[in-house]
Design a protein around this motif. Sequence first.
Motif, PDB file in Angstrom:
ATOM      1  N   ASN A  10      31.392 -30.292  16.026  1.00 47.03           N
ATOM      2  CA  ASN A  10      31.966 -31.633  16.081  1.00 47.03           C
ATOM      3  C   ASN A  10      31.031 -32.683  15.484  1.00 47.03           C
ATOM      4  OD1 ASN A  10      30.015 -31.690  18.040  1.00 47.03           O
ATOM      5  ND2 ASN A  10      31.319 -32.568  19.639  1.00 47.03           N
ATOM      6  N   ALA A 234      37.450 -27.389   3.459  1.00 43.84           N
ATOM      7  CA  ALA A 234      38.005 -27.982   4.671  1.00 43.84           C
ATOM      8  C   ALA A 234      39.234 -27.201   5.109  1.00 43.84           C
ATOM      9  CB  ALA A 234      38.370 -29.443   4.419  1.00 43.84           C
ATOM     10  N   ASP A 235      39.395 -27.063   6.436  1.00 48.37           N
ATOM     11  CA  ASP A 235      40.615 -26.495   6.995  1.00 48.37           C
ATOM     12  C   ASP A 235      40.869 -27.164   8.336  1.00 48.37           C
ATOM     13  OD1 ASP A 235      38.907 -25.262   8.873  1.00 48.37           O
ATOM     14  OD2 ASP A 235      38.832 -23.398   7.738  1.00 48.37           O
ATOM     15  N   SER A 236      41.782 -26.630   9.109  1.00 49.09           N
ATOM     16  CA  SER A 236      42.165 -27.272  10.363  1.00 49.09           C
ATOM     17  C   SER A 236      41.046 -27.288  11.392  1.00 49.09           C
ATOM     18  CB  SER A 236      43.394 -26.568  10.950  1.00 49.09           C
ATOM     19  OG  SER A 236      43.089 -25.187  11.187  1.00 49.09           O
ATOM     20  N   ARG A 237      40.042 -26.444  11.200  1.00 53.26           N
ATOM     21  CA  ARG A 237      38.933 -26.374  12.164  1.00 53.26           C
ATOM     22  C   ARG A 237      37.779 -27.301  11.808  1.00 53.26           C
ATOM     23  NH1 ARG A 237      38.052 -20.061  11.672  1.00 53.26           N
ATOM     24  NH2 ARG A 237      38.456 -20.699   9.510  1.00 53.26           N
ATOM     25  N   GLY A 238      37.775 -27.884  10.625  1.00 60.68           N
ATOM     26  CA  GLY A 238      36.689 -28.765  10.218  1.00 60.68           C
ATOM     27  C   GLY A 238      36.292 -28.517   8.781  1.00 60.68           C
ATOM     28  N   ARG A 253      33.355 -33.087  10.616  1.00 56.50           N
ATOM     29  CA  ARG A 253      33.695 -34.000   9.525  1.00 56.50           C
ATOM     30  C   ARG A 253      32.520 -34.115   8.567  1.00 56.50           C
ATOM     31  NH1 ARG A 253      36.048 -38.174  13.903  1.00 56.50           N
ATOM     32  NH2 ARG A 253      34.344 -37.111  14.994  1.00 56.50           N
ATOM     33  N   ARG A 370      39.201 -41.545   2.693  1.00 56.91           N
ATOM     34  CA  ARG A 370      39.390 -40.136   3.029  1.00 56.91           C
ATOM     35  C   ARG A 370      39.723 -39.327   1.785  1.00 56.91           C
ATOM     36  NH1 ARG A 370      40.284 -39.119   8.568  1.00 56.91           N
ATOM     37  NH2 ARG A 370      40.719 -41.012   9.780  1.00 56.91           N
ATOM     38  N   SER A 374      41.779 -33.437   3.008  1.00 57.34           N
ATOM     39  CA  SER A 374      41.540 -33.215   4.427  1.00 57.34           C
ATOM     40  C   SER A 374      41.198 -34.528   5.120  1.00 57.34           C
ATOM     41  CB  SER A 374      40.388 -32.231   4.628  1.00 57.34           C
ATOM     42  OG  SER A 374      39.994 -32.175   5.989  1.00 57.34           O
ATOM     43  N   ALA A 376      39.325 -34.701   7.474  1.00 54.37           N
ATOM     44  CA  ALA A 376      37.965 -34.532   7.981  1.00 54.37           C
ATOM     45  C   ALA A 376      36.898 -34.841   6.941  1.00 54.37           C
ATOM     46  CB  ALA A 376      37.779 -33.102   8.488  1.00 54.37           C
TER      47      ALA A 376
END
Length: 419
Positions: A10, A234-238, A253, A370, A374, A376
């Motif tokens: 995180n 980047a993917d849905s997990r970071g 991020r 951004r 992504s 993130a």
Amino acid sequence: MPTAASSPKNEITIVGAGIVGLATAFHLLAEGHRVRLVERGGVAEGASFGNAGAFAFSDILPLASPGMLRKAPKWLIDPLGPLTIPPRYLPQITPWLVRFWRASLPDRYRASLTAQGGLMRFAATATQAMVAQADLAGHIRADGNLQLYESEAELAAAQPGWEARAREGIEFEHVRGERLAELQPGLSPRFVAGTFTPHWQTVSDPYHYALALFRAVMARGAGLVHGEVTGVEADSRGVRLRLADGQVLNAGRVVIAGGAWSRPLARSLGDFIPLETERGYNTTLPPGAFDLRRQLTFGGHGFVVTPLSTGIRVGGAVELGGLKAPPNFRRADAMLTKAARFLPGLRTEGGRQWMGFRPSLPDSLPVIGRSTASPAAFYAFGHGHLGLTQSAATGKLIADLVAGRRPPIPLEPFRPDRF
């Protein structure tokens, strides 16, 4: 200090520990985020090391302008002049030049001017706050700037730019005669007029200022990894950052603030951003080389002379030549030769030469926003000559975006996908 192996997913990772990356880290830390910086070289040893040291909040005129288009042909004739493009690099930079020309058209120029003015107003406020919070006030000089003209015609040609600044509420004073000599004794008589901008500020030395901010960032808990990031996924997990030595760093991020090296990282995420490199040169003379009262701008010749705690810096100009060619220090020599003519009595021995890479976009505006790939991933690069000036504002804007807050200025002109 977090390490590559132990960093939590995180955490926010910032690629680049130059002045923009450091200011971004400062603002994210202030909001309680875990922050890690990844730097390919030494901290603040890129453009943050050897720039002209100005907080140029009144410098709202985009480089991409009708006036620049009028000057460019004459300048390009001189390979050591204010603007040059090595012939071997011309095929590679032609698409960027086409975009630059389009950004110079009157309607687009006015839009860029409005956006730059808004960012500069916010930058002045954000810088003042960061300087106070990070205890950096001892690095700031408030002597103003003096722009110099060799004829009344040159001053008249600059008048539309000053009128634009006046509309933004920027204070200035056109000076001649005794007032000109008072602001800077010892000028060559070839200069018949000047424009004094009283609220222009400089730093004692841009590298020392950046290192002081770095110390403030580290004291607040930031981590630092030395390594060259070669790709970002980047993917849905970071996000995952791949380093040249084979390491893979994970984070929730990422902020790409790698200056002139940012384009391939954005491309690895799927964003094409036409970033180019302005190679800037300078010579820093020893302290006492001249009785310099404030920063002087020789706009017709494309360079400035700045008083620093570490000496007198003579530098500027634009060489659009990419990242790979060796430095051409004849450009630094040419500026120093002119400075000696313009400032009789300037002692030119004992100087230290430097070349750095300014990250520049065709419309003279940075990318702040951004990634399209992504939510993130964030971008904070492309500030051209204004990285120091706009660093605190950029850091605060990135912190707002990370927090999901509405930023204090419109970010539409700085969108990564505007090209």
